[in-house]
Scaffold this active site. Structure first.
Site, PDB file in Angstrom:
ATOM      1  N   ARG A 192      -4.225 -10.112   4.221  1.00 25.93           N
ATOM      2  CA  ARG A 192      -4.443 -10.164   2.762  1.00 25.93           C
ATOM      3  C   ARG A 192      -3.160  -9.681   2.106  1.00 25.93           C
ATOM      4  NH1 ARG A 192      -5.992  -6.782  -1.242  1.00 25.93           N
ATOM      5  NH2 ARG A 192      -7.384  -7.613  -2.815  1.00 25.93           N
ATOM      6  N   LYS A 248       0.819  -1.216   0.000  1.00 27.19           N
ATOM      7  CA  LYS A 248       0.000   0.000   0.000  1.00 27.19           C
ATOM      8  C   LYS A 248       0.851   1.264   0.000  1.00 27.19           C
ATOM      9  CE  LYS A 248      -4.319  -1.722   0.256  1.00 27.19           C
ATOM     10  NZ  LYS A 248      -5.232  -2.178   1.315  1.00 27.19           N
TER      11      LYS A 248
HETATM   12  N1  HH2 Z   1      -7.358  -3.752  -0.261  1.00 24.28           N
HETATM   13  C1  HH2 Z   1      -7.576  -3.828  -1.594  1.00 24.28           C
HETATM   14  C2  HH2 Z   1      -8.602  -4.622  -2.112  1.00 24.28           C
HETATM   15  N2  HH2 Z   1      -9.381  -5.362  -1.275  1.00 24.28           N
HETATM   16  N3  HH2 Z   1      -9.946  -6.075   0.908  1.00 24.28           N
HETATM   17  C3  HH2 Z   1      -9.752  -6.021   2.226  1.00 24.28           C
HETATM   18  N4  HH2 Z   1     -10.534  -6.754   3.067  1.00 24.28           N
HETATM   19  N5  HH2 Z   1      -8.769  -5.230   2.786  1.00 24.28           N
HETATM   20  C4  HH2 Z   1      -7.967  -4.459   2.001  1.00 24.28           C
HETATM   21  O1  HH2 Z   1      -7.109  -3.730   2.555  1.00 24.28           O
HETATM   22  C5  HH2 Z   1      -8.150  -4.485   0.584  1.00 24.28           C
HETATM   23  C6  HH2 Z   1      -9.179  -5.317   0.057  1.00 24.28           C
HETATM   24  C7  HH2 Z   1      -6.702  -3.054  -2.537  1.00 24.28           C
HETATM   25  O2  HH2 Z   1      -5.586  -3.791  -2.935  1.00 24.28           O
HETATM   26  P1  HH2 Z   1      -5.415  -4.634  -4.332  1.00 24.28           P
HETATM   27  O3  HH2 Z   1      -6.418  -5.721  -4.443  1.00 24.28           O
HETATM   28  O4  HH2 Z   1      -4.032  -5.095  -4.444  1.00 24.28           O
HETATM   29  O5  HH2 Z   1      -5.615  -3.582  -5.463  1.00 24.28           O
HETATM   30  P2  HH2 Z   1      -6.833  -3.191  -6.373  1.00 24.28           P
HETATM   31  O6  HH2 Z   1      -7.900  -2.619  -5.529  1.00 24.28           O
HETATM   32  O7  HH2 Z   1      -6.235  -2.189  -7.295  1.00 24.28           O
HETATM   33  O8  HH2 Z   1      -7.322  -4.424  -7.064  1.00 24.28           O
END
Ligand code: HH2
Length: 301
Positions: A262, A227
């Site tokens: 996660r 992040k």
């Molecule tokens: N962060 C992201 C997406 N889903 N779910 C939970 N429960 N907690 C989180 O902190 C969280 C989440 C964002 O990260 P990422 O999936 O890598 O990126 P993107 O939203 O661009 O797909």
């Protein structure tokens, strides 16, 4: 303590690692890398071999640069084949689906998912709660503000002096919506939503005072992996290079009471969290019987 999800009870007697499987062209750190179902499944299998206890499959990005919302049909087209294939390929691994849409949640559970991870905390489509209740699915209630397109921006990152109090109060209200729809309390996990409608200072405040989130009485998940706040602390600009900072933050969150992690980089997180847990956890004095019980293959020293 354990977490009741569809078809399984996830023990929280050690840190639980959820490997991220983004089936999106635009996720902030790995967008486009695993966009075909075949690539996503192969990636997921690698994460399981590295020690993931669960997988979190997402078909819609919430990237900080402002995400483009995806329609139900397209999200289903991305997610369902991956869930179906993983159900067959790794039957013992509960699958979570990251969605804010009840239609996607219902279809994903039908296809074999065990958990719905709603980054809107039931704000965008509260019917997700009923879908989870009826299916006996686990539900991750995450804190955020705004819509899919701006929840990862600073658009709604306005807080008074007690940031953590505001986050906890809003999260608690969303948990009440889940309970009101009939979701079993043992099926709920909460997530403070690191980086969602939060500047780095807000994310750090929440992680530092994570005990106040733990006090809600539900298992706590955190998503610190790659992040922005890690980039700001370490100076590492590219999200994919933020592995070490992410592991440090995950271990600190473990020490503050988080139990579900996660992560993108499973092997490092698995080993670091297991080592930290051997020191911090309830059985700190004894070696776990099977240090790599999550499935990581044995490797020479
Ligand atoms: N962060 C992201 C997406 N889903 N779910 C939970 N429960 N907690 C989180 O902190 C969280 C989440 C964002 O990260 P990422 O999936 O890598 O990126 P993107 O939203 O661009 O797909």
């Amino acid at each position: 303590m354990s977490w009741r999800v569809r078809g399984a009870v996830v023990p929280l007697s050690r840190p639980v690692v959820l490997g991220i499987v983004n089936v999106t062209p635009d996720s902030f750190s790995d967008g486009g890398s695993f966009f075909s179902a075949e690539d996503a499944v192969a990636h997921a299998m690698r994460l399981v071999a590295e020690g993931a206890d669960m997988l979190d499959v997402g078909g819609e990005s919430t990237r900080p640069q402002g995400a483009t919302p995806v329609g139900v049909e397209e999200e289903l087209r991305r997610v369902l084949p991956v869930v179906g294939a993983l159900r067959t390929a790794c039957p013992g691994i509960p699958i979570s689906v990251d969605t804010v849409k009840s239609a996607v949640a219902a279809a994903a559970l039908e296809a074999g998912a065990s958990v719905i991870n709603d980054v809107s905390g039931l704000r965008i489509d509260p019917a997700i709660a009923r879908v989870c209740a009826e299916a006996g699915a686990g539900l991750v209630v995450m804190h955020s503000r705004g819509g899919v397109g701006d929840m990862s921006t600073y658009q709604h990152a306005t807080y008074g002096p007690d940031v953590v109090g505001e986050v906890v109060a809003e999260l608690s209200g969303r948990v009440d919506v889940a309970l009101g729809a009939g979701v079993h309390p043992d099926a709920i996990a909460v997530d403070p939503g690191i980086g969602f409608s939060k500047r780095s200072i807000h994310s750090l405040a929440v992680l530092s005072a994570l005990a106040r989130v733990v006090a809600l009485g539900y298992p706590v998940m955190v998503g610190v992996s790659r992040k922005r706040f890690i980039g700001e602390i370490t100076g590492v600009k590219k999200p994919a290079g933020r592995t070490y900072g992410s592991i440090g933050a995950a271990v600190a969150a473990l020490a503050r009471g988080a139990r579900l992690f996660r992560v993108h980089d499973v092997r490092g997180a698995r080993e670091a969290l297991d080592a930290a847990w051997a020191i911090l956890g309830p059985d700190a004095a004894g070696m776990p019987a099977e240090p790599s019980a999550g499935g990581a293959p044995a490797r020479p020293d």
